[in-house]
Design an enzyme around this catalytic site. Structure first.
Site, PDB file in Angstrom:
ATOM      1  N   CYS A 140      -2.186  -9.867  10.285  1.00 35.38           N
ATOM      2  CA  CYS A 140      -2.561  -9.258   9.017  1.00 35.38           C
ATOM      3  C   CYS A 140      -3.270  -9.842   8.013  1.00 35.38           C
ATOM      4  O   CYS A 140      -4.194  -9.327   7.294  1.00 35.38           O
ATOM      5  CB  CYS A 140      -1.437  -8.394   8.663  1.00 35.38           C
ATOM      6  SG  CYS A 140       0.095  -9.494   8.318  1.00 35.38           S
ATOM      7  N   HIS A 233      -1.622  -7.697   1.034  1.00 36.28           N
ATOM      8  CA  HIS A 233      -1.921  -9.108   0.982  1.00 36.28           C
ATOM      9  C   HIS A 233      -3.245  -9.395   0.210  1.00 36.28           C
ATOM     10  O   HIS A 233      -4.311  -8.910   0.531  1.00 36.28           O
ATOM     11  CB  HIS A 233      -2.002  -9.478   2.291  1.00 36.28           C
ATOM     12  CG  HIS A 233      -1.023  -9.408   3.328  1.00 36.28           C
ATOM     13  ND1 HIS A 233       0.427  -9.154   2.799  1.00 36.28           N
ATOM     14  CD2 HIS A 233      -0.707  -9.851   4.755  1.00 36.28           C
ATOM     15  CE1 HIS A 233       1.337  -9.279   3.888  1.00 36.28           C
ATOM     16  NE2 HIS A 233       0.412  -9.668   4.907  1.00 36.28           N
TER      17      HIS A 233
END
Length: 346
Positions: A140, A233
């Site tokens: 990810c 993120h």
């Protein structure tokens, strides 16, 4: 097409269920679990979501290819389980799209970001199990970073990348990082994350030659940190390029970036895979995580500024780790495979 979700009762698995509800091409026909086998799906995931009606009464079954009726398999299994189980589905003739790390770096397995390297899907031809094959999606953290690097690499060439990541607790799965460890804290270590990001980025940005991927020749340094954010993120990126670059040129290149999913108008493809923020203090997970035409599928790039060294640039990247970085990216990959004729049904 009928799709099965392996590991459907975990945090990544429930994201597939949410995103596939009302999908125009795919319908969930089977869900698998481990400790929840025999339960109906709504009971198995009640601590995570209210299961959509279309899957609420499905029984959670074992990840056994002999018990599953599906045209396509999405794997949200942990890597420790994925290595063996995904091979079983491959050998039984199932197309498998996996977000686990178990097969990402194998020579004959494509590691795909649909806007970046769709040509790598031709590696499927090297996997010889009838209609069965494995395609993987990246870590990810890698996804948002590489989406931002691709247009810069094509336009200016890349020599060196230094990235520091600030990663949400949901990236660790459910139940994730214990609250006592992360609340009011920052943990400057995520096991094997830095090695994954560096190796995966080089493979994805590499070129296809004679049926194999030649990794991009880049100097790459990553430092990965867990922060007390639920989703999203954020990454601080420094690049050095082959050709002259400045912030204005970079913004222009990033804003016009588009790929095969946008050309094909795939259902899960955002109109703009990259959204450039001009605000001085963005992107931020709280405000920008769901930006774009398909919430969670666009990557937001901001604080773009020239570096002090010649041919250098600094910027921040924000991506939704559970949508673009996991289930959404895998579903977009499946849509691309379908459009290219790799998914034919069983």
């Amino acid at each position: 097409m009928k799709v099965a979700i392996l590991g459907a009762t975990g945090m990544a698995g429930v994201e597939y269920v949410k995103l596939l509800e009302n999908h125009p091409w795919f319908k969930i026909s089977a869900v698998t679990g481990k400790r929840t086998v025999g339960l109906i799906y709504s009971d198995a995931v009640k601590s995570l979501i209210n299961a959509p009606k279309s899957v609420a009464d499905l029984e959670v079954i074992e990840p056994d290819p002999r018990k599953i009726d599906a045209d396509l398999v999405f794997s949200a299994l942990p890597s420790s389980a994925a290595k063996e189980i995904e091979q079983e589905f491959l050998k039984a003739g199932f197309p498998v799209i996996s977000e686990a790390s178990a097969h990402r770096m194998l020579e004959d397995v494509p590691l795909i970001i649909p806007e970046v390297n769709p040509d790598h899907l031709s590696l499927i031809e090297k996997q010889k199990y009838g209609d069965g094959f494995i395609v993987t999606t990246p870590n990810c953290t890698t996804v948002g970073l590489v989406l931002a690097l691709k247009p810069l690499m094509d336009e200016f060439g890349l020599r060196k990348i230094i990235v520091s990541t600030y990663q949400a607790v949901s990236g660790a799965g459910f139940p994730g990082v214990p609250s006592f460890l992360i609340l009011g804290n920052v943990i400057p270590y995520i096991e094997r994350e830095e090695e994954k990001v560096e190796a995966e980025a080089k493979k994805i940005l590499g070129r296809l030659l004679d049926g194999r991927v030649i990794p991009a020749d880049l100097i790459f340094e990553a430092s990965c940190v867990r922060v007390p954010v639920i989703d999203g993120h954020l990454e601080s990126v420094y690049v050095e390029t082959e050709e002259p670059i400045d912030s204005e040129k970079a913004i222009e290149v990033l804003e016009r970036f588009s790929g095969e999913p946008q050309r094909l108008r795939l259902p899960t493809a955002p109109e703009k895979p990259l959204i450039v923020s001009k605000a001085f203090d963005r992107p931020q997970p709280r405000f920008d995580l769901m930006a774009g035409s398909i919430p969670g599928m666009s990557v937001v790039v901001g604080r773009i500024r020239s570096g002090k060294l010649e041919n250098s640039l600094k910027f921040f990247v924000l991506s939704h780790n559970r949508i673009r970085g996991a289930a959404g990216g895998a579903i977009l990959t499946a849509e691309l495979l379908y459009s290219m004729g790799y998914l034919r049904g069983r």
